[in-house]
Enzyme design. Sequence first.
Site, PDB file in Angstrom:
ATOM      1  N   ASP A 197      11.513  51.487   0.668  1.00  0.00           N
ATOM      2  CA  ASP A 197      12.582  50.862   1.274  1.00  0.00           C
ATOM      3  C   ASP A 197      11.764  49.489   1.023  1.00  0.00           C
ATOM      4  O   ASP A 197      10.859  49.196   0.606  1.00  0.00           O
ATOM      5  CB  ASP A 197      12.592  50.960   2.991  1.00  0.00           C
ATOM      6  CG  ASP A 197      13.087  50.063   3.551  1.00  0.00           C
ATOM      7  OD1 ASP A 197      14.328  49.751   3.387  1.00  0.00           O
ATOM      8  OD2 ASP A 197      12.331  49.579   4.718  1.00  0.00           O
TER       9      ASP A 197
ATOM     10  N   ASP B   7      13.129  45.819   3.377  1.00  0.00           N
ATOM     11  CA  ASP B   7      12.798  45.230   4.600  1.00  0.00           C
ATOM     12  C   ASP B   7      12.179  46.085   5.600  1.00  0.00           C
ATOM     13  O   ASP B   7      12.445  47.123   5.880  1.00  0.00           O
ATOM     14  CB  ASP B   7      14.036  44.682   5.256  1.00  0.00           C
ATOM     15  CG  ASP B   7      14.970  44.092   4.213  1.00  0.00           C
ATOM     16  OD1 ASP B   7      14.684  42.878   3.531  1.00  0.00           O
ATOM     17  OD2 ASP B   7      16.210  44.042   4.271  1.00  0.00           O
TER      18      ASP B   7
ATOM     19  N   ASP C  13       9.964  52.356   6.755  1.00  0.00           N
ATOM     20  CA  ASP C  13       9.625  51.759   8.060  1.00  0.00           C
ATOM     21  C   ASP C  13      10.642  52.308   9.087  1.00  0.00           C
ATOM     22  O   ASP C  13      10.239  52.164  10.357  1.00  0.00           O
ATOM     23  CB  ASP C  13       9.300  50.430   8.182  1.00  0.00           C
ATOM     24  CG  ASP C  13      10.726  49.505   8.113  1.00  0.00           C
ATOM     25  OD1 ASP C  13      11.376  49.922   7.174  1.00  0.00           O
ATOM     26  OD2 ASP C  13      10.850  48.887   9.194  1.00  0.00           O
TER      27      ASP C  13
END
Length: 220
Positions: free
Chosen positions: A9, A11, A169
């Site tokens: 990922d 961001d 995250d």
Amino acid sequence: MNNRLAIFDCDGTLVDSGANICLAMEECFARAELPAPPRDRTRRVVGLSLVEAMQAMLPAAEPHVHVALAEDYKHAFQQLRGRGLVEEPLYDGIIDLIDALDEGGWLLGVATGKSDRGLSFCLDHHGLSRRFVTLQTADRHPSKPHPSMVELAMAEAGAAPETTLMIGDTSYDMAMARAAGVTAIGVSWGYHEPQELLVAGADYIADHPLQIAEFVKALA
């Protein structure tokens, strides 16, 4: 033999872009004459595609409002970038992790809710564009947690689910990994709590990027 692929990922995993996202969200809500959303609420939707993020922010609103807010968010973010106000610093240890995976023979990819343009700006800024063999964005896929991004990344890299990692995250990343049948590695330095990542299907939780390199050794 299938290639080994580590998909990141962006961001909240590679870069800390939370402040930029919150500013752009506040600006697009202001244009719509809506109260500014709490920043904790904005961080909860990081990783979703824009229309889906707006649906999560304002579930009672009409679909055309979600679409309009998504477009306004894009314009707000572009204006912030044009004024030199967008900062997306890499988290400490990310370059070391990328180097370690590279040296271990892993191919690298990205699966992100960013646009093609936003991801390109980010990776170019950090000199990372050539480190990734497959880049999947919200411009060409359904929103996470749909597995489409991971599935196309594997196809482009010549990898299989059993030789692929998804590193992220948010619970959306973990659910996407589970849907695609790949190993899910959650990181604790982003926008969702570790317990949420475990509930969503994380196989491992890393507290520092180089922990991921240790997990990878155990998987080999």
